[in-house]
Motif scaffolding. Structure first.
Motif, mmCIF file in Angstrom:
data_model
loop_
_atom_site.group_PDB
_atom_site.id
_atom_site.type_symbol
_atom_site.label_atom_id
_atom_site.label_comp_id
_atom_site.label_asym_id
_atom_site.label_seq_id
_atom_site.Cartn_x
_atom_site.Cartn_y
_atom_site.Cartn_z
ATOM 1 N N GLY A 144 56.999 71.293 69.419
ATOM 2 C CA GLY A 144 56.234 72.299 68.692
ATOM 3 C C GLY A 144 56.124 71.970 67.221
ATOM 4 O O GLY A 144 56.738 71.018 66.728
ATOM 5 N N ASP A 145 55.306 72.769 66.510
ATOM 6 C CA ASP A 145 55.060 72.498 65.099
ATOM 7 C C ASP A 145 55.629 73.583 64.191
ATOM 8 O O ASP A 145 55.310 73.630 63.002
ATOM 9 C CB ASP A 145 53.565 72.342 64.839
ATOM 10 C CG ASP A 145 52.780 73.597 65.231
ATOM 11 O OD1 ASP A 145 53.372 74.530 65.793
ATOM 12 O OD2 ASP A 145 51.559 73.628 64.966
ATOM 13 N N LYS A 146 56.473 74.454 64.704
ATOM 14 C CA LYS A 146 57.034 75.538 63.918
ATOM 15 C C LYS A 146 58.339 75.128 63.224
ATOM 16 O O LYS A 146 59.093 74.301 63.740
ATOM 17 C CB LYS A 146 57.315 76.760 64.810
ATOM 18 C CG LYS A 146 56.095 77.333 65.502
ATOM 19 C CD LYS A 146 55.079 77.899 64.521
ATOM 20 C CE LYS A 146 53.939 78.597 65.238
ATOM 21 N NZ LYS A 146 52.899 79.098 64.311
ATOM 22 N N VAL A 147 58.567 75.729 62.072
ATOM 23 C CA VAL A 147 59.824 75.510 61.365
ATOM 24 C C VAL A 147 60.925 76.298 62.059
ATOM 25 O O VAL A 147 60.765 77.487 62.371
ATOM 26 C CB VAL A 147 59.704 75.965 59.895
ATOM 27 C CG1 VAL A 147 61.063 75.879 59.191
ATOM 28 C CG2 VAL A 147 58.673 75.119 59.164
ATOM 29 N N LYS A 148 62.056 75.625 62.300
ATOM 30 C CA LYS A 148 63.236 76.257 62.914
ATOM 31 C C LYS A 148 64.420 75.916 62.019
ATOM 32 O O LYS A 148 65.005 74.843 62.130
ATOM 33 C CB LYS A 148 63.435 75.721 64.333
ATOM 34 C CG LYS A 148 62.203 75.906 65.233
ATOM 35 C CD LYS A 148 62.286 75.102 66.512
ATOM 36 C CE LYS A 148 60.992 75.207 67.309
ATOM 37 N NZ LYS A 148 61.018 74.379 68.551
ATOM 38 N N LYS B 185 52.959 80.274 55.745
ATOM 39 C CA LYS B 185 54.004 80.126 54.737
ATOM 40 C C LYS B 185 55.066 81.216 54.833
ATOM 41 O O LYS B 185 55.865 81.383 53.918
ATOM 42 C CB LYS B 185 53.400 80.119 53.327
ATOM 43 C CG LYS B 185 52.649 78.844 52.980
ATOM 44 C CD LYS B 185 52.351 78.759 51.498
ATOM 45 C CE LYS B 185 51.710 77.420 51.139
ATOM 46 N NZ LYS B 185 51.547 77.262 49.668
ATOM 47 N N LEU B 186 55.072 81.945 55.940
ATOM 48 C CA LEU B 186 56.052 83.007 56.145
ATOM 49 C C LEU B 186 56.921 82.688 57.353
ATOM 50 O O LEU B 186 56.395 82.421 58.447
ATOM 51 C CB LEU B 186 55.338 84.341 56.364
ATOM 52 C CG LEU B 186 54.520 84.867 55.176
ATOM 53 C CD1 LEU B 186 53.693 86.069 55.591
ATOM 54 C CD2 LEU B 186 55.423 85.206 54.004
ATOM 55 N N LEU B 187 58.241 82.695 57.155
ATOM 56 C CA LEU B 187 59.195 82.508 58.252
ATOM 57 C C LEU B 187 59.912 83.827 58.498
ATOM 58 O O LEU B 187 60.356 84.498 57.562
ATOM 59 C CB LEU B 187 60.229 81.432 57.921
ATOM 60 C CG LEU B 187 59.745 80.042 57.514
ATOM 61 C CD1 LEU B 187 60.924 79.075 57.439
ATOM 62 C CD2 LEU B 187 58.677 79.502 58.451
ATOM 63 N N LEU B 188 60.029 84.209 59.749
ATOM 64 C CA LEU B 188 60.728 85.431 60.128
ATOM 65 C C LEU B 188 62.229 85.190 60.121
ATOM 66 O O LEU B 188 62.709 84.185 60.644
ATOM 67 C CB LEU B 188 60.264 85.874 61.515
ATOM 68 C CG LEU B 188 60.784 87.224 62.001
ATOM 69 C CD1 LEU B 188 60.160 88.362 61.187
ATOM 70 C CD2 LEU B 188 60.488 87.406 63.490
ATOM 71 N N GLY B 189 62.992 86.122 59.557
ATOM 72 C CA GLY B 189 64.432 85.966 59.453
ATOM 73 C C GLY B 189 65.182 86.618 60.598
ATOM 74 O O GLY B 189 64.845 87.723 61.032
ATOM 75 N N ILE B 190 66.220 85.930 61.067
ATOM 76 C CA ILE B 190 67.084 86.420 62.143
ATOM 77 C C ILE B 190 68.531 86.369 61.657
ATOM 78 O O ILE B 190 68.981 85.353 61.118
ATOM 79 C CB ILE B 190 66.948 85.563 63.421
ATOM 80 C CG1 ILE B 190 65.489 85.536 63.912
ATOM 81 C CG2 ILE B 190 67.890 86.076 64.511
ATOM 82 C CD1 ILE B 190 64.974 86.859 64.420
ATOM 83 N N GLY B 191 69.276 87.437 61.882
ATOM 84 C CA GLY B 191 70.696 87.444 61.559
ATOM 85 C C GLY B 191 71.520 87.097 62.780
ATOM 86 O O GLY B 191 71.329 87.698 63.844
ATOM 87 N N ASN C 272 52.353 85.194 67.500
ATOM 88 C CA ASN C 272 51.114 85.975 67.537
ATOM 89 C C ASN C 272 50.614 86.305 66.135
ATOM 90 O O ASN C 272 49.412 86.457 65.910
ATOM 91 C CB ASN C 272 51.326 87.266 68.323
ATOM 92 C CG ASN C 272 51.471 87.029 69.817
ATOM 93 O OD1 ASN C 272 51.017 86.006 70.334
ATOM 94 N ND2 ASN C 272 52.131 87.944 70.509
ATOM 95 N N GLN C 273 51.534 86.389 65.179
ATOM 96 C CA GLN C 273 51.182 86.653 63.790
ATOM 97 C C GLN C 273 50.767 85.388 63.040
ATOM 98 O O GLN C 273 50.369 85.456 61.874
ATOM 99 C CB GLN C 273 52.373 87.298 63.072
ATOM 100 C CG GLN C 273 52.669 88.717 63.504
ATOM 101 C CD GLN C 273 51.656 89.700 62.965
ATOM 102 O OE1 GLN C 273 51.246 89.633 61.810
ATOM 103 N NE2 GLN C 273 51.214 90.621 63.809
ATOM 104 N N GLY C 274 50.883 84.240 63.692
ATOM 105 C CA GLY C 274 50.546 82.976 63.045
ATOM 106 C C GLY C 274 51.560 82.531 62.007
ATOM 107 O O GLY C 274 51.219 81.754 61.097
ATOM 108 N N LEU C 275 52.813 83.011 62.107
ATOM 109 C CA LEU C 275 53.825 82.651 61.125
ATOM 110 C C LEU C 275 54.222 81.180 61.258
ATOM 111 O O LEU C 275 54.042 80.548 62.307
ATOM 112 C CB LEU C 275 55.066 83.534 61.278
ATOM 113 C CG LEU C 275 54.858 85.045 61.159
ATOM 114 C CD1 LEU C 275 56.200 85.764 61.071
ATOM 115 C CD2 LEU C 275 53.970 85.400 59.977
ATOM 116 N N GLY C 276 54.783 80.644 60.178
ATOM 117 C CA GLY C 276 55.162 79.234 60.167
ATOM 118 C C GLY C 276 56.400 78.913 60.973
ATOM 119 O O GLY C 276 56.699 77.751 61.201
ATOM 120 N N GLY C 277 57.128 79.932 61.420
ATOM 121 C CA GLY C 277 58.326 79.709 62.209
ATOM 122 C C GLY C 277 59.355 80.781 61.919
ATOM 123 O O GLY C 277 59.011 81.931 61.614
ATOM 124 N N ALA C 278 60.623 80.404 62.010
ATOM 125 C CA ALA C 278 61.717 81.350 61.810
ATOM 126 C C ALA C 278 62.896 80.636 61.169
ATOM 127 O O ALA C 278 63.025 79.409 61.228
ATOM 128 C CB ALA C 278 62.135 81.980 63.136
#
Length: 608
Positions: free
Chosen positions: A238-242, A497-503, A579-585
């Motif tokens: 995949g092409d998402k930031v992890k 340019k937005l990554l979703l944050g996970i704790g 679905n939001q088109g975010l750059g990853g997480a």
């Protein structure tokens, strides 16, 4: 990242109080049988890096050494390595460590320090006598650093290295060639062909010069080389930031090390690591815990490479382990993260002279000892023009100006990112700074979509600390991931340019009498390291999930109420992010996961 408190580094190389000073060496170890020479190896205007080299020029062994010198007022040592450094006013004393005091005839040892100010040492003494057997001024200067080596003629098993010559006031005698921090050859020419390498393997090469007095200078910049052929661990698909945060202090009480990324299987499922945290002092970037960062020695079974550190190798600690990790997993990029909840108080001063701050940060990231380790910089300012642990009043433009200066200094080939607030409320922290305008200078934002609610409000009401969406009864409007992401998009930040944050942890209360969210409480639930906070790897067994709300999970056990993400809720959040088109997480932080990387696996699968 509200709860990031730095653990005490019991073995860190720090400046010690004067009361810990030991006596000078006996006259039998007179300085006429040894020399001490000083070199300024880096200078960034308001600060510098210095190095002393002690050499036994006599015919009998030295059992210890003590170097003394005076700095002019305004110049001081801020941190040191490979020696215990103390001060009394402007007089400074460096005493050998337990493992580097003994010097055979002809042997030498170096120690270094970071300093503030611009002065030079004077009135040097070694073991009570002059540093060169003559005057009390430092003697023959060490050579300069050679140029960063270039690589050519790369094969499965060899590489040719070439570099520009070093300079010295008395003449350069030869050069040491270092592979992955260990010397592999000493040559008189400015080139060397290294052989016997392994196919398909990553190596890092540096060079240092030696003068006619056998003094060694600072190492050159590092050159990464990958031999042809062979195989390496495949990158995630995949092409998402992890991206995951690796905490500097985790090597202590948490006993979490870079090798755990390998044994858990996480290294093959991530794309980036943020190393947390560098400090921000006096408007400058600086290494925080030098012992954990680059001095802690690893045994063979503890290290990524399976090779034990030696006492005299130029780089140890987390930085060397990250170098080894990148050799094994070439797809991983590492960023040096500065600030965090505890260290954000220095950003206001940094913003007052953004160009000088950016220059200091690049000097840390590109330090020749670890220049090949880092691929970029991450700024975790909590929070610009708003309150975190302290309150900042630098104005709404300060963040944008700081990001602009960093991009100008680091250029297009480095990653420049920032961890930012996820306060989506009207007039909240997102509205306090120009995140939309700053986005043009950044590769992405790590949006901290967690810590919305917790036992910092000890009476409750209980609420999930990382809600994906709003829900009826949420204690604060705008305190959820969807609202934060929507507000940032509305300010002009591109989705990619937005990554979703996970704790990788939960937040919890005690004294709770109802299972559903919204209950009252009496305080923070007990936690292993801090009340009100617990790792996922503990909670999944100690307080299993009893329900879900707003895209995350909660658990009620006894009188305790916890909220945390699970592999299942992470799968849902990753689907939403795509679905939001975010750059990853991204996630905070590796050590909260299980030994087999359950949560990292969920992020990887969810973004693929």
């Amino acid at each position: 990242m509200r709860f990031r408190h730095r653990a005490a580094a019991g073995f860190a190389t720090l400046l010690l109080p004067l009361a810990t000073m030991v006596g000078l060496a006996t006259p039998a170890q007179a300085a006429t049988s040894a020399t001490a020479t000083y070199a300024k190896t880096q200078d960034w205007g308001s600060g510098f890096e210095g190095k002393w080299t002690v050499k036994n020029t006599g015919t009998t062994a030295l059992s210890s050494w003590t170097v003394e010198w005076d700095f002019p007022s305004g110049t001081s040592v801020t941190s040191a390595w490979d020696a215990d450094v103390t001060s009394s006013g402007t007089h400074w004393t460096a005493k050998n460590k337990s493992w580097n005091g003994a010097l055979a005839p002809g042997a030498s040892v170096s120690f270094g320090f970071n300093g503030s100010g611009s002065g030079s040492p004077a009135n040097c003494k070694l073991n009570g006598g002059s540093c060169d057997g003559g005057s009390t001024e430092p003697g023959d200067s060490a050579p300069s650093a050679p140029g960063t080596p270039s690589a050519s003629d790369i094969t499965n098993t060899s590489v040719k290295l070439s570099w520009s010559a070093a300079t010295d006031d008395k003449g350069v005698k030869n050069y040491d060639v270092l592979r992955d921090g260990s010397k592999v050859a000493t040559v008189t020419a400015t080139s060397y062909t290294d052989t016997g390498l392994t196919a398909g393997t990553d190596y890092s090469y540096t060079v240092r010069a030696r003068d006619t007095a056998d003094q060694t200078g600072p190492v050159s910049g590092a050159r990464a080389v990958r031999t042809t052929g062979g195989t390496t661990e495949p990158p995630p698909t995949g092409d998402k930031v992890k991206l995951g945060y690796f905490t500097e202090w985790g090597v202590y009480g948490r006993n979490y090390h870079v090798k755990n990324l390998v044994t858990s299987g996480s290294a093959s499922k991530i794309t980036h690591i943020n190393y947390a945290f560098g400090n921000v002092k006096n408007g400058q970037c600086t290494v925080d815990d030098t012992y954990a960062a680059y001095d802690k020695a690893y045994t063979a079974d503890q290290s990524v490479s399976g090779t034990a550190d030696t006492w005299d190798q130029p780089l140890r600690g987390n930085f060397n382990q990250l170098r080894q990790l990148k050799a094994k997993y070439p797809h991983i990029k590492v960023l040096y993260s500065f600030g965090g909840w505890t260290y954000s108080g220095g950003f206001g001063q940094a913003a007052a002279n953004a160009a000088a701050f950016a220059k200091s940060c690049k000097a840390v990231v590109e330090d020749p000892r670890w220049a090949d380790v880092f691929d970029g910089i991450d700024i975790d300012w909590e929070y610009p023009n708003a309150c975190g642990l302290t309150c900042d009043t630098s104005g709404p433009a300060a963040f944008k100006n700081l990001m602009s200066a960093l991009r100008t200094e680091f250029g297009p080939n480095y990653l420049v990112t920032a961890a930012i607030t996820a306060d989506g409320s009207s007039g909240g922290k997102i509205d306090a700074a120009d995140y939309g305008g700053a986005a043009q200078y950044l590769d992405w934002y790590n949006v901290m979509t967690y810590d919305y609610f917790g036992a910092f409000d000890k009476d409750g009401p209980t609420a999930p600390h990382s809600p994906l969406t709003s829900y009826p009864g949420i204690p604060q409007a705008g305190f959820n991931s969807a609202d934060a992401i929507a507000k940032l998009k509305a300010k002009g930040v591109p989705s990619k340019k937005l990554l979703l944050g996970i704790g990788f942890y939960g937040r919890g209360w005690t004294g709770v009498t109802q299972s559903a969210p919204g209950g009252s409480a009496t305080g923070a639930a007990p936690g292993t390291y801090e009340a009100g906070i617990e790792d996922y790897k503990v909670l999944k067994n100690s307080c299993p999930v009893t329900g879900t709300i707003a895209g995350t999970a909660y658990a009620y056990c006894g009188s305790n109420w916890w909220s945390y993400d699970t592999p299942s809720t992470i799968a849902g959040k990753m689907s939403w992010a795509k679905n939001q088109g975010l750059g990853g997480a991204f996630f905070w932080e590796f050590s909260g996961d299980t030994g087999n990387g359950e949560l990292v696996t969920a992020i990887d699968k969810g973004l693929t």
